[in-house]
Write a protein that holds these residues in place. Structure first.
Motif, PDB file in Angstrom:
ATOM      1  N   ASN A  12      39.152  34.823  31.466  1.00  0.00           N
ATOM      2  CA  ASN A  12      39.172  35.772  30.810  1.00  0.00           C
ATOM      3  C   ASN A  12      38.271  36.641  30.185  1.00  0.00           C
ATOM      4  OD1 ASN A  12      42.538  35.681  32.013  1.00  0.00           O
ATOM      5  ND2 ASN A  12      42.230  33.953  30.291  1.00  0.00           N
ATOM      6  N   PRO A  13      37.360  36.761  31.049  1.00  0.00           N
ATOM      7  CA  PRO A  13      36.486  37.585  30.240  1.00  0.00           C
ATOM      8  C   PRO A  13      37.213  39.243  29.302  1.00  0.00           C
ATOM      9  CG  PRO A  13      36.064  38.280  32.236  1.00  0.00           C
ATOM     10  CD  PRO A  13      37.668  36.907  32.176  1.00  0.00           C
ATOM     11  N   LEU A  14      38.198  39.350  30.251  1.00  0.00           N
ATOM     12  CA  LEU A  14      38.330  41.283  28.768  1.00  0.00           C
ATOM     13  C   LEU A  14      39.427  40.995  28.174  1.00  0.00           C
ATOM     14  CD1 LEU A  14      38.477  43.322  32.458  1.00  0.00           C
ATOM     15  CD2 LEU A  14      36.765  42.964  30.949  1.00  0.00           C
ATOM     16  N   ASN A  15      39.439  41.454  27.259  1.00  0.00           N
ATOM     17  CA  ASN A  15      40.450  41.418  25.979  1.00  0.00           C
ATOM     18  C   ASN A  15      42.187  42.119  27.115  1.00  0.00           C
ATOM     19  OD1 ASN A  15      38.927  40.597  24.372  1.00  0.00           O
ATOM     20  ND2 ASN A  15      38.198  42.988  23.858  1.00  0.00           N
ATOM     21  N   SER A  16      42.115  42.281  27.967  1.00  0.00           N
ATOM     22  CA  SER A  16      43.035  42.965  28.503  1.00  0.00           C
ATOM     23  C   SER A  16      43.334  43.663  30.024  1.00  0.00           C
ATOM     24  CB  SER A  16      44.186  43.810  27.962  1.00  0.00           C
ATOM     25  OG  SER A  16      43.472  45.051  28.050  1.00  0.00           O
ATOM     26  N   ASP A  52      30.937  44.902  26.053  1.00  0.00           N
ATOM     27  CA  ASP A  52      30.313  43.324  26.340  1.00  0.00           C
ATOM     28  C   ASP A  52      31.223  43.211  27.320  1.00  0.00           C
ATOM     29  OD1 ASP A  52      27.678  43.929  25.319  1.00  0.00           O
ATOM     30  OD2 ASP A  52      27.857  42.839  24.005  1.00  0.00           O
ATOM     31  N   THR A  53      32.458  43.022  27.018  1.00  0.00           N
ATOM     32  CA  THR A  53      34.045  42.383  27.894  1.00  0.00           C
ATOM     33  C   THR A  53      33.365  42.901  29.701  1.00  0.00           C
ATOM     34  OG1 THR A  53      35.216  44.154  27.423  1.00  0.00           O
ATOM     35  CG2 THR A  53      34.791  41.303  26.054  1.00  0.00           C
ATOM     36  N   VAL A  54      33.391  44.156  29.384  1.00  0.00           N
ATOM     37  CA  VAL A  54      33.622  44.506  30.477  1.00  0.00           C
ATOM     38  C   VAL A  54      32.396  44.632  31.529  1.00  0.00           C
ATOM     39  CG1 VAL A  54      33.590  46.534  31.953  1.00  0.00           C
ATOM     40  CG2 VAL A  54      34.588  46.916  29.717  1.00  0.00           C
ATOM     41  N   LYS A  55      31.217  44.485  31.027  1.00  0.00           N
ATOM     42  CA  LYS A  55      29.705  44.441  31.611  1.00  0.00           C
ATOM     43  C   LYS A  55      29.623  42.451  31.614  1.00  0.00           C
ATOM     44  CE  LYS A  55      24.416  44.437  30.958  1.00  0.00           C
ATOM     45  NZ  LYS A  55      23.668  44.613  30.783  1.00  0.00           N
ATOM     46  N   PHE A  57      32.782  40.535  33.061  1.00  0.00           N
ATOM     47  CA  PHE A  57      34.113  40.692  33.716  1.00  0.00           C
ATOM     48  C   PHE A  57      32.939  41.392  35.102  1.00  0.00           C
ATOM     49  CE2 PHE A  57      36.420  43.307  36.843  1.00  0.00           C
ATOM     50  CZ  PHE A  57      37.326  42.897  36.807  1.00  0.00           C
ATOM     51  N   TYR A  58      31.838  42.409  34.869  1.00  0.00           N
ATOM     52  CA  TYR A  58      31.678  42.538  36.138  1.00  0.00           C
ATOM     53  C   TYR A  58      29.941  41.290  36.882  1.00  0.00           C
ATOM     54  CZ  TYR A  58      33.884  46.938  37.102  1.00  0.00           C
ATOM     55  OH  TYR A  58      34.935  47.628  37.697  1.00  0.00           O
ATOM     56  N   ARG A  59      30.200  41.065  35.913  1.00  0.00           N
ATOM     57  CA  ARG A  59      28.955  39.815  36.173  1.00  0.00           C
ATOM     58  C   ARG A  59      29.465  38.824  36.969  1.00  0.00           C
ATOM     59  NH1 ARG A  59      27.363  34.849  34.959  1.00  0.00           N
ATOM     60  NH2 ARG A  59      28.943  34.540  32.667  1.00  0.00           N
ATOM     61  N   LEU A  60      30.977  38.498  36.958  1.00  0.00           N
ATOM     62  CA  LEU A  60      31.329  37.673  37.166  1.00  0.00           C
ATOM     63  C   LEU A  60      31.934  37.639  38.067  1.00  0.00           C
ATOM     64  CD1 LEU A  60      33.396  35.473  33.292  1.00  0.00           C
ATOM     65  CD2 LEU A  60      32.567  34.413  35.199  1.00  0.00           C
ATOM     66  N   ASN A  61      32.775  39.193  38.276  1.00  0.00           N
ATOM     67  CA  ASN A  61      33.229  39.602  40.447  1.00  0.00           C
ATOM     68  C   ASN A  61      31.955  39.738  40.723  1.00  0.00           C
ATOM     69  OD1 ASN A  61      33.918  41.704  41.633  1.00  0.00           O
ATOM     70  ND2 ASN A  61      35.674  41.218  40.969  1.00  0.00           N
ATOM     71  N   HIS A  62      30.770  39.514  40.834  1.00  0.00           N
ATOM     72  CA  HIS A  62      29.534  40.048  41.643  1.00  0.00           C
ATOM     73  C   HIS A  62      30.128  39.017  41.339  1.00  0.00           C
ATOM     74  CE1 HIS A  62      30.683  44.410  40.988  1.00  0.00           C
ATOM     75  NE2 HIS A  62      29.770  44.837  40.192  1.00  0.00           N
ATOM     76  N   THR A  63      29.928  37.728  40.941  1.00  0.00           N
ATOM     77  CA  THR A  63      28.894  36.794  41.143  1.00  0.00           C
ATOM     78  C   THR A  63      29.793  36.097  42.324  1.00  0.00           C
ATOM     79  OG1 THR A  63      27.658  36.170  39.320  1.00  0.00           O
ATOM     80  CG2 THR A  63      28.051  34.687  40.661  1.00  0.00           C
ATOM     81  N   TYR A  64      31.086  35.894  41.995  1.00  0.00           N
ATOM     82  CA  TYR A  64      32.027  34.973  42.720  1.00  0.00           C
ATOM     83  C   TYR A  64      33.295  35.228  44.050  1.00  0.00           C
ATOM     84  CZ  TYR A  64      30.428  31.608  39.439  1.00  0.00           C
ATOM     85  OH  TYR A  64      29.790  30.796  38.387  1.00  0.00           O
ATOM     86  N   PRO A 148      41.667  34.487  37.260  1.00  0.00           N
ATOM     87  CA  PRO A 148      41.203  34.874  36.874  1.00  0.00           C
ATOM     88  C   PRO A 148      41.075  36.411  36.964  1.00  0.00           C
ATOM     89  CG  PRO A 148      39.325  33.751  38.455  1.00  0.00           C
ATOM     90  CD  PRO A 148      40.954  33.359  38.931  1.00  0.00           C
ATOM     91  N   GLN A 149      40.997  36.804  35.677  1.00  0.00           N
ATOM     92  CA  GLN A 149      41.301  38.395  35.842  1.00  0.00           C
ATOM     93  C   GLN A 149      40.305  39.585  37.028  1.00  0.00           C
ATOM     94  OE1 GLN A 149      40.094  38.990  31.819  1.00  0.00           O
ATOM     95  NE2 GLN A 149      41.944  39.289  30.857  1.00  0.00           N
ATOM     96  N   TRP A 150      38.828  39.081  36.952  1.00  0.00           N
ATOM     97  CA  TRP A 150      38.058  39.486  38.106  1.00  0.00           C
ATOM     98  C   TRP A 150      38.412  39.100  39.769  1.00  0.00           C
ATOM     99  CZ3 TRP A 150      36.095  35.514  40.766  1.00  0.00           C
ATOM    100  CH2 TRP A 150      36.146  34.665  40.446  1.00  0.00           C
ATOM    101  N   ALA A 151      39.390  38.468  39.980  1.00  0.00           N
ATOM    102  CA  ALA A 151      39.666  38.151  40.834  1.00  0.00           C
ATOM    103  C   ALA A 151      41.620  38.805  41.306  1.00  0.00           C
ATOM    104  CB  ALA A 151      40.214  36.690  41.064  1.00  0.00           C
ATOM    105  N   VAL A 152      42.011  39.552  40.437  1.00  0.00           N
ATOM    106  CA  VAL A 152      42.502  40.265  40.564  1.00  0.00           C
ATOM    107  C   VAL A 152      42.889  41.938  40.075  1.00  0.00           C
ATOM    108  CG1 VAL A 152      44.815  40.513  39.189  1.00  0.00           C
ATOM    109  CG2 VAL A 152      44.232  38.750  39.077  1.00  0.00           C
TER     110      VAL A 152
END
Length: 294
Positions: A12-16, A52-55, A57-64, A148-152
């Protein structure tokens, strides 16, 4: 696939979940006609727009979000064997994703969907598009299944071919294992030029999930809205033209029509559900089965 165990902050890297849409609005401001409660420039007004939370988020999204990751999620979730619920119970289930940090509204998820569908209805669009607006974020229940958020949520993109530099934070793709796979890093990758988006695997998230859930019930125009409304590199940046076929090019107008209703329909005044209920009950019953499989 590497069975990485993610920390709570990586899940959950984002606050929402809506914080992703906040960042989208900063990138793509849109017409004022749909934003009925205030000017579009007033939306998503955070003190730090470079959150920074959005950044992260995208680091995780683009990595995995690898090709193998997408296949794993498709194999898991597209069986639709997690649970079965009446449609109105499914909205109650979705409402467990209460967003306490959205600066534009403190309404629940269903109210956002209802505002989207009502904005579409107010502008006189077909009833199937109204229903598309009502259902478009139902796939966010993936978070309630432990994803995880970055997979949703997040901008979606093709996997199995080279990444466009128009995708937000493209520099993070260098951390993705697919980046080192030569087969995946040519322009068309594992696909053929002009193959059509229906033959292309997209990064995993709520778009693909709700499309697969409803693909037997809505017209093709609505299904494109569901499946590609987060594919900003295509419908906003004009990328991946070499993967498209004539059908995709014809359907693009529907995706572009739908997107602003999703982003700009939020209003702090909740819709009057008591007045709207008969219409939506009849609409849902006309198009969808009594229960949905998740």
């Amino acid at each position: 696939m590497n069975e990485k165990v993610f920390t709570p902050k990586e899940v959950n890297p984002l606050n929402s979940l809506d914080e992703w849409e906040d960042a989208v609005l900063e990138r793509y401001p849109d017409p004022d006609s749909i934003a009925s409660s205030k000017a579009t420039e007033e939306y998503r007004n955070y003190d730090d727009p470079a959150r920074d939370t959005v950044k992260e988020f995208y680091r995780l999204n683009h990595t995995y979000q690898t090709y193998d990751f997408v296949q794993e999620k498709r194999n898991n979730y597209l069986k639709f064997d997690k649970r079965e619920m009446p449609i109105w119970s499914a909205f109650d289930f979705l409402n467990q994703l209460v967003d306490d940090s959205d600066p534009d509204t403190d309404l629940d998820q269903f109210q956002h969907l209802l505002q989207t569908s009502e904005a579409i209805r107010r502008d006189g669009h077909p009833d199937w598009m109204v229903l598309t607006g009502l259902m478009h974020d139902m796939g966010k229940v993936l978070c309630l299944f432990g994803e995880p958020q970055w997979a949703v949520v997040g901008d979606t993109f093709p996997v199995g071919c080279a990444y466009s530099d128009k995708i937000v934070y493209p520099e993070f793709f260098k951390h993705n294992p697919d980046y080192a796979n030569p087969e995946y890093q040519t322009k068309t990758g594992i696909y053929k030029q002009g193959c059509g988006l229906r033959n292309v695997h997209m990064s995993w998230g709520h778009d693909e999930y709700i499309y697969q859930m409803l693909k037997d019930y809505l017209p093709e125009s609505g299904l494109y809205m569901l499946r590609y409304h987060s594919f900003y590199a295509w419908h906003r940046e004009g990328e991946y033209q070499y993967l498209l076929d004539d059908h995709d090019r014809e359907m693009l107008k529907w995706v572009k029509l739908f997107n602003p209703y999703d982003l700009y329909s939020k209003n702090p005044e909740p819709p009057d559900w008591n007045k709207l209920k008969p219409y939506y009950q009849e609409l849902v019953a006309r198009y969808l089965p009594v229960t949905l499989k998740f």
